[in-house]
Design a protein around this motif. Sequence first.
Motif, PDB file in Angstrom:
ATOM      1  N   GLY A 295       0.823  -1.360   0.044  1.00 12.26           N
ATOM      2  CA  GLY A 295       0.032  -0.092   0.083  1.00 12.26           C
ATOM      3  C   GLY A 295       0.774   1.260  -0.054  1.00 12.26           C
ATOM      4  N   ALA A 296       2.250   1.053   0.089  1.00 12.44           N
ATOM      5  CA  ALA A 296       2.949   2.384  -0.134  1.00 12.44           C
ATOM      6  C   ALA A 296       2.951   2.995  -1.317  1.00 12.44           C
ATOM      7  N   LEU A 297       2.631   4.365  -1.460  1.00 16.93           N
ATOM      8  CA  LEU A 297       2.712   5.092  -2.731  1.00 16.93           C
ATOM      9  C   LEU A 297       3.690   5.496  -3.102  1.00 16.93           C
ATOM     10  N   ARG A 298       4.100   4.789  -4.344  1.00 19.59           N
ATOM     11  CA  ARG A 298       5.418   5.082  -4.948  1.00 19.59           C
ATOM     12  C   ARG A 298       5.559   6.051  -6.162  1.00 19.59           C
ATOM     13  N   ALA A 299       4.411   6.160  -6.944  1.00 20.10           N
ATOM     14  CA  ALA A 299       4.568   6.992  -8.183  1.00 20.10           C
ATOM     15  C   ALA A 299       3.092   7.527  -8.524  1.00 20.10           C
ATOM     16  N   LEU A 300       3.143   9.003  -8.935  1.00 19.09           N
ATOM     17  CA  LEU A 300       1.898   9.346  -9.438  1.00 19.09           C
ATOM     18  C   LEU A 300       2.257  10.310 -10.736  1.00 19.09           C
ATOM     19  N   VAL A 301       1.689   9.994 -11.841  1.00 13.55           N
ATOM     20  CA  VAL A 301       1.667  10.701 -13.106  1.00 13.55           C
ATOM     21  C   VAL A 301       0.467  11.142 -13.367  1.00 13.55           C
ATOM     22  N   CYS A 302       0.218  12.448 -13.523  1.00 13.99           N
ATOM     23  CA  CYS A 302      -1.109  12.828 -13.928  1.00 13.99           C
ATOM     24  C   CYS A 302      -1.062  13.970 -14.975  1.00 13.99           C
ATOM     25  N   ASP A 303      -2.327  14.002 -15.639  1.00 15.17           N
ATOM     26  CA  ASP A 303      -2.443  15.343 -16.753  1.00 15.17           C
ATOM     27  C   ASP A 303      -3.437  15.855 -16.270  1.00 15.17           C
ATOM     28  N   LEU A 304      -3.522  17.309 -15.971  1.00 13.01           N
ATOM     29  CA  LEU A 304      -4.614  18.005 -15.417  1.00 13.01           C
ATOM     30  C   LEU A 304      -4.866  19.005 -16.393  1.00 13.01           C
ATOM     31  N   ASP A 305      -6.218  19.168 -17.122  1.00 13.42           N
ATOM     32  CA  ASP A 305      -6.644  20.071 -17.986  1.00 13.42           C
ATOM     33  C   ASP A 305      -7.601  21.065 -17.288  1.00 13.42           C
ATOM     34  N   TYR A 306      -7.407  22.247 -17.176  1.00  9.88           N
ATOM     35  CA  TYR A 306      -8.362  23.165 -16.768  1.00  9.88           C
ATOM     36  C   TYR A 306      -9.049  24.018 -18.036  1.00  9.88           C
ATOM     37  N   ASP A 307     -10.387  24.045 -17.999  1.00 12.38           N
ATOM     38  CA  ASP A 307     -10.849  24.810 -18.994  1.00 12.38           C
ATOM     39  C   ASP A 307     -11.205  26.315 -18.225  1.00 12.38           C
ATOM     40  N   THR A 308     -10.242  27.366 -18.472  1.00 15.68           N
ATOM     41  CA  THR A 308     -10.495  28.489 -18.165  1.00 15.68           C
ATOM     42  C   THR A 308     -11.548  29.497 -18.730  1.00 15.68           C
ATOM     43  N   GLY A 309     -12.214  29.014 -19.659  1.00 14.24           N
ATOM     44  CA  GLY A 309     -13.381  29.515 -20.560  1.00 14.24           C
ATOM     45  C   GLY A 309     -12.693  30.748 -21.361  1.00 14.24           C
ATOM     46  N   ALA A 310     -13.325  31.830 -21.503  1.00 14.38           N
ATOM     47  CA  ALA A 310     -12.958  32.819 -22.456  1.00 14.38           C
ATOM     48  C   ALA A 310     -11.637  33.473 -21.986  1.00 14.38           C
ATOM     49  N   TYR A 311     -11.409  33.663 -20.655  1.00 16.72           N
ATOM     50  CA  TYR A 311     -10.424  34.714 -20.322  1.00 16.72           C
ATOM     51  C   TYR A 311      -9.365  33.810 -18.807  1.00 16.72           C
ATOM     52  N   ALA A 312      -8.490  34.478 -18.670  1.00 16.67           N
ATOM     53  CA  ALA A 312      -7.563  33.538 -17.929  1.00 16.67           C
ATOM     54  C   ALA A 312      -8.064  33.731 -16.540  1.00 16.67           C
ATOM     55  N   HIS A 313      -8.430  34.869 -16.159  1.00 12.59           N
ATOM     56  CA  HIS A 313      -8.786  35.255 -14.643  1.00 12.59           C
ATOM     57  C   HIS A 313      -7.565  34.816 -13.909  1.00 12.59           C
ATOM     58  N   LEU A 314      -7.733  33.893 -12.796  1.00 11.13           N
ATOM     59  CA  LEU A 314      -6.619  33.250 -12.200  1.00 11.13           C
ATOM     60  C   LEU A 314      -6.351  31.948 -12.525  1.00 11.13           C
ATOM     61  N   GLY A 315      -6.824  31.505 -13.659  1.00  7.48           N
ATOM     62  CA  GLY A 315      -6.736  30.031 -14.288  1.00  7.48           C
ATOM     63  C   GLY A 315      -5.468  29.429 -14.325  1.00  7.48           C
ATOM     64  N   VAL A 316      -4.405  30.195 -14.291  1.00  6.42           N
ATOM     65  CA  VAL A 316      -3.096  29.528 -14.254  1.00  6.42           C
ATOM     66  C   VAL A 316      -2.650  29.376 -13.010  1.00  6.42           C
ATOM     67  N   GLU A 317      -2.994  30.202 -11.952  1.00  7.10           N
ATOM     68  CA  GLU A 317      -2.672  29.854 -10.481  1.00  7.10           C
ATOM     69  C   GLU A 317      -3.565  28.899 -10.208  1.00  7.10           C
ATOM     70  N   ILE A 318      -4.859  28.634 -10.652  1.00 10.78           N
ATOM     71  CA  ILE A 318      -5.638  27.564 -10.137  1.00 10.78           C
ATOM     72  C   ILE A 318      -4.920  26.401 -10.573  1.00 10.78           C
ATOM     73  N   MET A 319      -4.686  26.181 -11.766  1.00 14.55           N
ATOM     74  CA  MET A 319      -3.908  24.931 -12.123  1.00 14.55           C
ATOM     75  C   MET A 319      -2.866  24.836 -11.444  1.00 14.55           C
ATOM     76  N   ALA A 320      -2.043  25.787 -11.133  1.00 10.61           N
ATOM     77  CA  ALA A 320      -0.686  25.292 -10.318  1.00 10.61           C
ATOM     78  C   ALA A 320      -1.318  24.945  -8.993  1.00 10.61           C
ATOM     79  N   LEU A 321      -2.259  25.251  -8.424  1.00 12.52           N
ATOM     80  CA  LEU A 321      -2.619  24.665  -7.201  1.00 12.52           C
ATOM     81  C   LEU A 321      -3.038  23.134  -7.275  1.00 12.52           C
ATOM     82  N   GLY A 322      -3.717  22.925  -8.502  1.00  7.58           N
ATOM     83  CA  GLY A 322      -4.215  21.514  -8.705  1.00  7.58           C
ATOM     84  C   GLY A 322      -2.801  20.621  -8.994  1.00  7.58           C
ATOM     85  N   LEU A 323      -1.823  21.241  -9.621  1.00  9.32           N
ATOM     86  CA  LEU A 323      -0.512  20.408  -9.581  1.00  9.32           C
ATOM     87  C   LEU A 323       0.000  20.250  -8.317  1.00  9.32           C
ATOM     88  N   GLU A 324       0.226  21.246  -7.349  1.00  5.78           N
ATOM     89  CA  GLU A 324       0.473  21.056  -6.086  1.00  5.78           C
ATOM     90  C   GLU A 324      -0.247  20.259  -5.448  1.00  5.78           C
TER      91      GLU A 324
END
Lengths: 761, 283
Positions: A295-324
């Motif tokens: 049960g020990a967690l050894r590896a995680l690989v993930c691909d996250l796509d965030y739909d920010t709609g028409a404008y950036a707003h805080l989308g990049v920072e929001i995606m960064a928190l998703g990665l984090e």
Amino acid sequence: MSPLPSMGSRSRRFDAPDKALGRERFAADEYPENLLWAGALRAGAPHGLVRGVDTARAEAMPGVVAVLTAGDVPGANRQGFIYWDMPVLCGDKVRHAGDPVALVVAETREILAEALLAIEPDIEPLPVVDGLDAALAPDAPRVHDLETGNVLKQATVRKGDARAALDRCDVVIEETFFTPQQAHCFLETENGTARMDAAGIIHMTVSTQSPFRDRYEVGQALGIPQERLHVIAPFLGGGFGGKDGVTVQCLLALAAMHAGGRPVKMWWSREESLLAGYKRHAARMRFRLGAGADGALRALVCDLDYDTGAYAHLGVEIMALGLEHASGPYRVETLEANGRCVYTNNPVAGAFRGFGVAQVSFAFEGMMDRLADRLGMDPLELRLQNAIRRGDRNGVGVAMTASTGMAECLAGLREHPLWRTRGAWVREAPPLTRRGVGVAAVLNGMGYGRGLADMAVAKVRLTVDGRFRIYNGVSDMGQGNSPTFVRMACHVLNQDESGMELVQPDTDRSHPSGSAAAGRTTYTYGKALIRACEAMRDKLLHRAAMALLVDDVADLELAPGAVRHPATGRALPLALLGSKLHPDDRCCVSEAMMPVTRDVPEGGEAFRLGFPHLIFPYAAHLARVEVDELTGRVAVADYVAFTDGGRVLDPQTYEQQVQGAVAQGLGYALWEDCAAEGGRLLATDLSTYVIPGAGDLPDIESHAVETVEESGPFGMKGIGEVGMNGPLPAVASALLRMGLPMTRAPFTPERILAALGGDDS
Amino acid sequence: MNVLFPATADAVLEALRAHPDARLMAGGTDLLVRRRAGAVAPGVLVCLERVADLNGVEVLGDAIRIGAATTLTAILENGAIRERLPLLRDAAGAFASPPVRNMATLGGNLCTASPAADTLPPLCVLGAEAEILSSSGTRRMPVADFVTGPGRTALEPGELLGSVTVPVPGGGTIQHFEKVGRRKAMAIAVVSLAALLRVEGGVIAEARLAWGSVGPTVVRCPEAEALLAGRAPTLETFRAAGESVRRAVRPIDDVRASAGYRRRVAANLLLRLAEKAGPAALG
Ligand SMILES: Cc1cc2nc3c(=O)[nH]c(=O)nc-3n(C[C@H](O)[C@H](O)[C@H](O)COP(=O)(O)OP(=O)(O)OC[C@H]3O[C@@H](n4cnc5c(N)ncnc54)[C@H](O)[C@@H]3O)c2cc1C
């Protein structure tokens, strides 16, 4: 610092009487005399070139004061945080159906409505980019002119070599999860009033989470020097992130510039709020998790796509928190998290409680449940085994040096009767009903993160009549930070609440203290306030020494309404002191900043601002869930939350934050979905956009796991967001236990019935 | 806008004669929503809230007469309806929310003639009759015929729905109403089922079934009713009737649910009757 005396006890909120009696004035309550109404004409078309906007008929209407289009915007005509990509009024192109193409100022609301109907925009339709797939297709039409197509930002964060590690794992689980756009649905929709005075200063009272930043954003967009913008932010009727960044502000200021000095009011209807307001990013998350047979967690690989709609707003920072947060509150040896923030013609996505984390919580917890299933382990034990502890490095390699109560939260749940009796409860399911008990472990980084100083400036004043006035610098949108500030000040100054006054943010009176966001409001401003109050206490003891004929301030103390000399019983009333001191001397201003980490993970350089975090609140949630086999209806019967928010300053406010977040989180899990077809929202009002009502929500039991966050005011850390992240995965966990593996939220009856299988003729 | 408050049904009819373009307004919970959306813009409103003879519940031997302007709250709280028409009571209980029920009326629900109207399926299986008033007299027809399509009724210009008379079913009948909405309160039906079952000696002697929200108006299914008759009220029995229900309904896709979901749930809801008819029937 000693705990607050009221700790552990319930007491009346300082703001309760005014709210209960309807005396509290929200921005929407402002109806200045002689006011005009402003409103925007929305594009309607999700993507198109603006050929022209014919305003002649509207301008000719009696009672219409001004009709403005892009050409009338004096400044850069661009709003935004970091990516200034959102026009105040669109002149060339519209990128979502809610984009404004004209602004009308009129004598009455009725005239305004008619004038808006009389405007004829000429928009040449472009192919609609209706979601992630359309946006990422090789020949996709471009929403903005970016060399990277519709990908606003792509980034990868790494710890070790996760792909290589994945190959060596005993078990590898793979799954893709989808979460919808969610609307904030605050009670008070976006609104404000504005007036330009004779000196050219624009005064605004707005429902906003970020009054100081608003000045900057409006100033940039309209080319107005900041000192000519004055913003007042009364209590908000809800915000949840949807009022972080300008909503009505630019349009309102522009309207005020064309109103001949008269006040102007703009107030979006519910329909307009759903159409033009910000939303939570929809996301698609592909996860691969590798673990040992133990049960020990050894590896995680993930691909996250965030739909920010028409404008950036805080989308990049929001995606960064998703990665984090992609690896959740767990020790994972290696990680590779790839993220893309993508433009589409959907409604603009922006900040929302659980900022990027609410999405990935569904995914990483879904993986933990599937792993437990695969290994035949108890899902709670698997989580406990891997729970991150103080001193560990988290998924992106940051050392957890602050309070870390994840394991304590899970341990609390493990002993809870609803967990211990889960087997019997499930077995006793009535006919045609399935039952399951789910758990979720979640976290949420507090504060702005590295690179963006999380700072607050507190001000406290002794009034001439001997009371203390606190100048709050961070909006109170209902979360109760400002009554907590009163409690803190009462404690440091040894006063009763009757001796306190509270001023809400006002750019002329309080000091820039950042936005009401990121679970930071009480933490950062509270720290600054403690300092300001301590300075005030020292000052008053010194100023009173002469009058009390004492030459060592250590012999003096502050008492309710007075400075006292306990040895002699002599006292100097604060009212007397207040009347004698020079106004400049009756004020103390102090600042505080949240600590950040020096560890920068590999790939983290891609984010200059807001990545990574150092301090995290944690929570473990349990949901007892029932599914009706005939209709697919999901009912959450009971709910328990254990939350590590450091020390509890006010049990009632704490519990309210947990309950509100769980309610909103259950909405996200079961009902809420701003689905759009071809860029047009399917649910356009609250009769079709379904949020839960009282009858749909279970009793929500809240337990505090009181770690002590040494860096925090009185040992606390912020819990405004973390509770939002638990319900979706907790409900999903329960559903998985009953044989319903759900990967797409919300879990509507329709999706559940499909998962139940059977005839579908 | 001119707003009139007549006190008698005759005065209402008189007002309709005087202002042919007038709209009747009972609780306003449909009309005002449509007005806000710009779908209607009446110059004259004739309000029914002060018309005493259109308001109230009256027991007439084996039937209960409900004035058109009676609110859903009054229906929910009425003792006779609670005891003798639990089907209608349950529909009223599932209707909107207390504040809306305080305004909304039975007549308004019928005259709006929405495919999702909560009171329609119960009134249809109960065999209720509508009383229509006009200056030239009174006519009656089954509620099932009163509603002629989505948003359409048998009312002619100048006419007014006066009341609804509901026969009370005999003893031994099981009355069941279930509404599937997207949440517990304040939700329009995605599917609803009203059922009357007379069970005698362990078998279904008679079944009357009506569905809401799965067709342009209330859907009946004589085939299923016939299939159920003479059989024990078990899960198997109700499952066997499902196919004919799926064929009978004509649902649409909309933002609330797909046609496929509605069709499947319409049939599934019958299985709940097995529970209602007694745990012994569950197999
Ligand atoms: C928030 C909300 C929730 C709702 N939830 C539900 C629900 O759960 N279930 C449901 O079925 N409906 C629901 N509705 C719809 C509505 O409340 C009902 O249809 C209600 O019964 C309408 O009654 P009313 O008295 O308000 O009608 P009104 O709006 O006053 O009238 C509706 C129409 O009927 C006409 N009319 C009214 N009375 C008469 C009469 N006596 N003779 C002739 N014409 C007449 C009017 O001219 C108008 O065209 C909801 C509406 C709202 C706003």
